[in-house]
Design a protein around this motif. Sequence first.
Motif, mmCIF file in Angstrom:
data_model
loop_
_atom_site.group_PDB
_atom_site.id
_atom_site.type_symbol
_atom_site.label_atom_id
_atom_site.label_comp_id
_atom_site.label_asym_id
_atom_site.label_seq_id
_atom_site.Cartn_x
_atom_site.Cartn_y
_atom_site.Cartn_z
ATOM 1 N N LYS A 24 0.837 -1.201 0.000
ATOM 2 C CA LYS A 24 0.000 0.000 0.000
ATOM 3 C C LYS A 24 0.872 1.252 0.000
ATOM 4 C CE LYS A 24 -4.367 -1.452 2.081
ATOM 5 N NZ LYS A 24 -5.397 -1.111 3.079
ATOM 6 N N TYR A 68 0.640 5.437 1.099
ATOM 7 C CA TYR A 68 -0.102 6.462 1.822
ATOM 8 C C TYR A 68 0.524 7.824 1.552
ATOM 9 C CZ TYR A 68 -2.193 2.612 4.442
ATOM 10 O OH TYR A 68 -2.862 1.466 4.789
ATOM 11 N N TYR A 121 0.451 7.063 13.842
ATOM 12 C CA TYR A 121 -0.445 6.192 13.087
ATOM 13 C C TYR A 121 -0.601 4.865 13.823
ATOM 14 C CZ TYR A 121 0.609 9.390 9.231
ATOM 15 O OH TYR A 121 0.775 10.509 8.445
ATOM 16 N N ASN A 172 -2.430 -1.729 7.013
ATOM 17 C CA ASN A 172 -3.285 -0.549 7.126
ATOM 18 C C ASN A 172 -2.750 0.426 8.170
ATOM 19 O OD1 ASN A 172 -5.303 -1.623 5.292
ATOM 20 N ND2 ASN A 172 -5.892 -3.013 6.955
#
Length: 222
Positions: free
Chosen positions: A11, A13, A41, A47
Amino acid sequence: KVFDENLKLLKTYPAGDVVSDIQIEGDTLYTADGKKGMRFYKVDGANLTEIGTPYVLTSVKQIEVSPNGKWAFVQNGTVTHIVNVSDPQSPTKHTSASDIIKNATSFFRPIMDGFAQNRYGVVLHSTGTRYIIDFGENCESDTPVLKFKYSCGTAGIRGGLCALPNGDIFTSFATGKYYLQNSPTDSRIDWATQRIWVKSINETALSGKPYVSKTGNTLVIA
């Protein structure tokens, strides 16, 4: 960017600015996000969910968080703050931080990687002064104090530091030399005469900034 163990991209971000440093302790990711400050975070697999309130210090360049997630050094290339980050909703600068690190004009990456003996943090000053700060056993103290300070000269500020898993402090020099310090008040250190046990790596173009893997089996130095 988040990768798996085979370095496959999972992923991506967006960052608020230029992220120059990251650290994970437990399930929390900490980032040095330039003008956006130190950000927090929650990590859940691949995630990331931003939590809390960023600690804003003009153009944050380096962070170092204690293993228990209570304290952090935050620096921007000019000053270094000691910040209580135990509550990401309200990161708070330690009230006496300015007295602990006097006029801490610093430079890029002056903070030791890790906390020696899970207790001591170290910051290098641009004048060559080394500040060893005591955060108490397991970094649980509510009032960090200056344990010791001494001059390491320009050779010291051109190198870097990291805490080894056995509690020693590893210091590298741009000349390729290095030494191990066994305690914050190691009596072998005498920078006026260089009377200390020093070994060398067969490389004279080192820029310092060492890092030791969490297992303690690998030393990385540029």
